[in-house]
Design a protein around this motif. Structure first.
Motif, PDB file in Angstrom:
ATOM      1  N   TRP A   1       0.707  -1.108   0.245  1.00 58.33           N
ATOM      2  CA  TRP A   1      -0.082   0.109  -0.188  1.00 58.33           C
ATOM      3  C   TRP A   1       0.880   1.260   0.051  1.00 58.33           C
ATOM      4  O   TRP A   1       0.544   2.175  -0.586  1.00 58.33           O
ATOM      5  CB  TRP A   1      -1.043   0.000   1.058  1.00 58.33           C
ATOM      6  CG  TRP A   1      -0.616  -0.286   2.391  1.00 58.33           C
ATOM      7  CD1 TRP A   1      -0.075   0.299   3.474  1.00 58.33           C
ATOM      8  CD2 TRP A   1      -0.247  -1.733   2.936  1.00 58.33           C
ATOM      9  NE1 TRP A   1       0.098  -0.447   4.587  1.00 58.33           N
ATOM     10  CE2 TRP A   1       0.239  -1.718   4.303  1.00 58.33           C
ATOM     11  CE3 TRP A   1      -0.364  -3.145   2.227  1.00 58.33           C
ATOM     12  CZ2 TRP A   1       0.287  -2.781   5.094  1.00 58.33           C
ATOM     13  CZ3 TRP A   1       0.161  -4.218   2.851  1.00 58.33           C
ATOM     14  CH2 TRP A   1       0.507  -4.052   4.325  1.00 58.33           C
TER      15      TRP A   1
ATOM     16  N   GLY B   1       1.710   2.013  -3.390  1.00 55.30           N
ATOM     17  CA  GLY B   1       0.971   2.719  -4.292  1.00 55.30           C
ATOM     18  C   GLY B   1       0.216   1.719  -5.009  1.00 55.30           C
ATOM     19  O   GLY B   1      -0.766   1.673  -6.169  1.00 55.30           O
TER      20      GLY B   1
ATOM     21  N   GLN C   1      -2.918  -0.486  -5.791  1.00 51.92           N
ATOM     22  CA  GLN C   1      -4.364  -0.405  -5.616  1.00 51.92           C
ATOM     23  C   GLN C   1      -4.937  -1.722  -6.272  1.00 51.92           C
ATOM     24  O   GLN C   1      -4.530  -2.413  -7.179  1.00 51.92           O
ATOM     25  CB  GLN C   1      -4.981   0.597  -6.408  1.00 51.92           C
ATOM     26  CG  GLN C   1      -4.622   2.127  -6.094  1.00 51.92           C
ATOM     27  CD  GLN C   1      -5.035   2.430  -4.600  1.00 51.92           C
ATOM     28  OE1 GLN C   1      -4.507   3.201  -3.966  1.00 51.92           O
ATOM     29  NE2 GLN C   1      -6.486   2.232  -4.565  1.00 51.92           N
TER      30      GLN C   1
ATOM     31  N   HIS D   1      -4.626  -0.685 -10.285  1.00 52.62           N
ATOM     32  CA  HIS D   1      -3.842   0.698 -10.830  1.00 52.62           C
ATOM     33  C   HIS D   1      -2.442   0.930  -9.693  1.00 52.62           C
ATOM     34  O   HIS D   1      -2.717   0.278  -8.639  1.00 52.62           O
ATOM     35  CB  HIS D   1      -4.586   1.927 -10.456  1.00 52.62           C
ATOM     36  CG  HIS D   1      -3.953   3.236 -10.619  1.00 52.62           C
ATOM     37  ND1 HIS D   1      -3.693   3.592 -11.649  1.00 52.62           N
ATOM     38  CD2 HIS D   1      -3.437   4.048  -9.673  1.00 52.62           C
ATOM     39  CE1 HIS D   1      -2.845   4.909 -11.453  1.00 52.62           C
ATOM     40  NE2 HIS D   1      -2.919   5.046 -10.208  1.00 52.62           N
ATOM     41  N   ILE D   2      -1.451   1.132 -10.270  1.00 49.37           N
ATOM     42  CA  ILE D   2      -0.195   1.688  -9.356  1.00 49.37           C
ATOM     43  C   ILE D   2       0.204   2.867  -9.470  1.00 49.37           C
ATOM     44  O   ILE D   2       0.353   3.452 -10.643  1.00 49.37           O
ATOM     45  CB  ILE D   2       1.124   0.668  -9.592  1.00 49.37           C
ATOM     46  CG1 ILE D   2       0.670  -1.029  -9.494  1.00 49.37           C
ATOM     47  CG2 ILE D   2       2.144   1.071  -8.696  1.00 49.37           C
ATOM     48  CD1 ILE D   2       1.829  -1.753  -9.898  1.00 49.37           C
ATOM     49  N   GLU D   3       0.140   3.607  -8.238  1.00 49.81           N
ATOM     50  CA  GLU D   3       0.267   4.981  -8.183  1.00 49.81           C
ATOM     51  C   GLU D   3       1.930   5.547  -7.814  1.00 49.81           C
ATOM     52  O   GLU D   3       2.440   4.897  -6.962  1.00 49.81           O
ATOM     53  CB  GLU D   3      -0.478   5.951  -6.973  1.00 49.81           C
ATOM     54  CG  GLU D   3      -0.091   7.240  -6.575  1.00 49.81           C
ATOM     55  CD  GLU D   3      -0.182   8.036  -8.077  1.00 49.81           C
ATOM     56  OE1 GLU D   3      -1.192   8.017  -8.760  1.00 49.81           O
ATOM     57  OE2 GLU D   3       1.062   8.639  -8.316  1.00 49.81           O
ATOM     58  N   THR D   4       2.793   5.632  -9.107  1.00 46.70           N
ATOM     59  CA  THR D   4       4.003   5.417  -8.988  1.00 46.70           C
ATOM     60  C   THR D   4       4.734   6.603  -8.553  1.00 46.70           C
ATOM     61  O   THR D   4       6.027   6.644  -8.316  1.00 46.70           O
ATOM     62  CB  THR D   4       4.624   5.046 -10.444  1.00 46.70           C
ATOM     63  OG1 THR D   4       4.127   5.937 -11.251  1.00 46.70           O
ATOM     64  CG2 THR D   4       4.123   3.564 -10.884  1.00 46.70           C
ATOM     65  N   THR D   5       4.121   7.822  -8.274  1.00 44.03           N
ATOM     66  CA  THR D   5       4.869   9.047  -7.858  1.00 44.03           C
ATOM     67  C   THR D   5       6.082   8.770  -6.771  1.00 44.03           C
ATOM     68  O   THR D   5       7.184   9.181  -6.989  1.00 44.03           O
ATOM     69  CB  THR D   5       3.867   9.767  -7.486  1.00 44.03           C
ATOM     70  OG1 THR D   5       2.798   9.962  -8.370  1.00 44.03           O
ATOM     71  CG2 THR D   5       4.574  11.539  -7.462  1.00 44.03           C
ATOM     72  N   LYS D   6       5.591   8.069  -5.787  1.00 44.78           N
ATOM     73  CA  LYS D   6       6.508   7.937  -4.633  1.00 44.78           C
ATOM     74  C   LYS D   6       7.687   7.111  -4.976  1.00 44.78           C
ATOM     75  O   LYS D   6       8.837   7.466  -4.458  1.00 44.78           O
ATOM     76  CB  LYS D   6       5.701   7.225  -3.459  1.00 44.78           C
ATOM     77  CG  LYS D   6       6.271   7.164  -2.199  1.00 44.78           C
ATOM     78  CD  LYS D   6       5.372   6.703  -1.067  1.00 44.78           C
ATOM     79  CE  LYS D   6       5.820   6.396   0.076  1.00 44.78           C
ATOM     80  NZ  LYS D   6       4.679   6.254   1.337  1.00 44.78           N
TER      81      LYS D   6
ATOM     82  N   ASP E   1      -9.683   0.799  -2.805  1.00 42.57           N
ATOM     83  CA  ASP E   1     -10.032   2.159  -2.820  1.00 42.57           C
ATOM     84  C   ASP E   1     -10.371   2.706  -1.587  1.00 42.57           C
ATOM     85  O   ASP E   1     -10.652   3.820  -0.972  1.00 42.57           O
ATOM     86  CB  ASP E   1     -10.920   2.450  -3.772  1.00 42.57           C
ATOM     87  CG  ASP E   1     -10.416   2.485  -5.341  1.00 42.57           C
ATOM     88  OD1 ASP E   1      -9.170   2.527  -5.142  1.00 42.57           O
ATOM     89  OD2 ASP E   1     -11.304   2.276  -6.199  1.00 42.57           O
TER      90      ASP E   1
ATOM     91  N   ALA F   1       4.122  -0.642 -14.877  1.00 43.06           N
ATOM     92  CA  ALA F   1       4.036   0.794 -14.341  1.00 43.06           C
ATOM     93  C   ALA F   1       5.129   1.622 -14.401  1.00 43.06           C
ATOM     94  O   ALA F   1       4.779   2.859 -14.871  1.00 43.06           O
ATOM     95  CB  ALA F   1       3.323   0.830 -13.092  1.00 43.06           C
TER      96      ALA F   1
END
Ligand code: ADP
Ligand code: ASP
Ligand code: MG
Length: 410
Positions: free
Chosen positions: A98, A101, A103, A115-120, A141, A163
């Motif tokens: 988690w 990122g 999801q 989904h993968i939130e890759t910013t970090k 979510d 990703a």
């Protein structure tokens, strides 16, 4: 300079020494000038031990708490590996699924990554750090912790590679690559230099535990080049990609097998137009995964339907059928346990008739009774008695000359 995702499975991180060995493999990759994301599994058999602990608490622990428990296994490994890397002077940071990122959909125990939130992760990679991520887990979510199904760390690795647009995803494991069949059962099994996504997907779905099927699905959909290789030997592994080397006269590329299957037969159904749809909609609504289906019409008004399920689902399946007996309108249910599925896979089958015939002949020559059959363009599966499973695999491996593979270079 590129980005490489490395994944190390349970056996490869099963002890302090093994984690130290893994840290060396990670450092070698970093020293080649690449950014590195490492995905790790829980140490050794610790996921199994956690499952056993849960069973001591409750007969049927809730799925939410199971996921809460099982995700701790990977968290142990990420921190230990990161400590080892830091101790050797490298900047490294660990993240749970988690935190990374990842999801997933809202299903405990077998969630898909959405989904993968890759910013970090990108930020830490940019700072030159080795990023270590816990496999097999994500978050919904609604903020609920989920797992991706047993063996799911492979999927974490490939999904991250997709990703982050990594150049490659290396799956390090306890065998040197993908073999013609499980080398732990057949000692003449040979390592393949290459295999196509489609063939690998069939093998994985049909029981070849070396890769999680969803990892192969991700790799195919996002064209991630995958290599399965040894975590201890410095040898080339097996490349899984769109085009694999043409193998001379190779119709069957591999054999997969799976035990603990059960055949369920629903006898004396009326042979109406909607019988099939009613029965399988009922089972699907109760989340029962059915594999091979055979319908036999015994006379004009009656029909029997057989299908295979994993043995662990058998009692639940029977309960559902009994619950809906009035709607389904059948005479009786029969079950047969201790079955196994043996499948041959190869894209050469599309253009070569007679492969299934040869498979049946080999099984017959070995006095093995075939109870169910299913085919696709690139596979033939047979259901046989569990006691015949290894004998069947060995005989087929021999008959299709899989130990004699010669690979032409690309
Ligand atoms: P990890 O813990 O690294 O994820 P797994 O146990 O999940 O490792 O997968 C590796 C195992 O897969 C091997 O030890 C081998 O017994 C099994 N396996 C099954 N089919 C094959 C195959 N066709 N090629 C290689 N290994 C296979
Ligand atoms: N630790 C999990 C399992 O044993 C996930 C994995 O190893 O891929 O299934
Ligand atoms: Mg695995």
């Amino acid at each position: 300079m590129g980005l490489i995702v490395q994944k190390f499975g349970g056996t490869s991180v099963g002890s302090v020494e093994k984690i130290l060995n893994v840290s060396n493999r990670v450092i070698e990759e970093k020293q080649r000038g690449n950014d590195v994301v490492v995905v790790v599994s829980a140490m050794g058999k610790s996921t199994d031990s956690l499952v056993a602990l849960a069973r001591e608490m409750a007969k049927q622990p809730s799925q939410r708490e199971m996921d809460m428990l099982l995700t701790t296994g990977e968290q142990v490994t990420i921190s230990l590996l990161t400590m080892a890397l830091q101790e050797k002077g490298y900047h490294a940071v660990s993240f749970t699924g988690w935190q990374a990122g990842i999801q997933t959909e809202s299903i405990y125990g077998n969630a898909r990554i959405t989904h993968i939130e890759t910013t970090k992760l990108k930020k830490h990679l940019k700072e030159g750090k080795i990023v270590v991520v816990a496999g097999f887990q994500g978050i919904t979510d609604e903020g609920e912790i989920t797992t991706l199904g047993r063996g799911g760390s492979d999927t974490t690795a490939v999904a991250l590679a997709a990703a982050l647009r990594a150049n490659k995803c290396d799956i390090y494991t306890d065998v040197p690559g993908v073999f013609t069949t499980d080398p732990r059962y057949v000692n003449t099994a040979r390592k393949l230099d290459g295999i196509s996504y489609d063939e690998m997907l069939e093998l994985a779905n049909l029981g070849a535990g070396v890769l999680h099927p969803r990892a192969v699905e991700f790799a195919k959909n996002y064209e991630v080049t995958l290599e399965v290789r040894s975590s201890t030997e410095l040898t080339a592994g097996t490349l899984i990609e769109e085009e694999s080397p043409m193998e001379q006269n190779l119709i069957v590329r591999g054999i997969a097998f799976e035990d603990q299957m059960t055949r369920v037969t629903v006898c004396g159904l009326s042979s109406g137009l909607t019988t099939l749809s009613t029965i399988f909609t009922t089972l699907a609504n109760e989340n029962i995964n059915v594999d091979i289906i055979i319908q036999s019409v015994t006379n004009t008004s009656e029909t029997s339907i057989s299908f295979s399920v994993k043995t662990e689902c058998c009692s639940r399946t029977v309960k559902v059928l009994e619950k809906y007996k009035d709607v389904l309108n059948y005479k009786q249910i029969e079950t047969e346990n201790c079955l196994a599925k043996v499948s041959i896979v190869g894209s050469g089958m599309i253009s070569n008739p007679g492969v299934a015939a040869k498979m049946f002949a080999v099984l017959a020559d070995n006095n093995i009774q075939v109870k169910m059959v299913s085919t696709s363009e690139i596979k033939v599966s047979t259901v046989i008695h569990e006691n015949d499973m290894v004998k069947a695999v060995e005989a087929l491996h021999d008959a299709f000359e899989l130990s004699k593979i010669t690979v032409e270079s690309k």
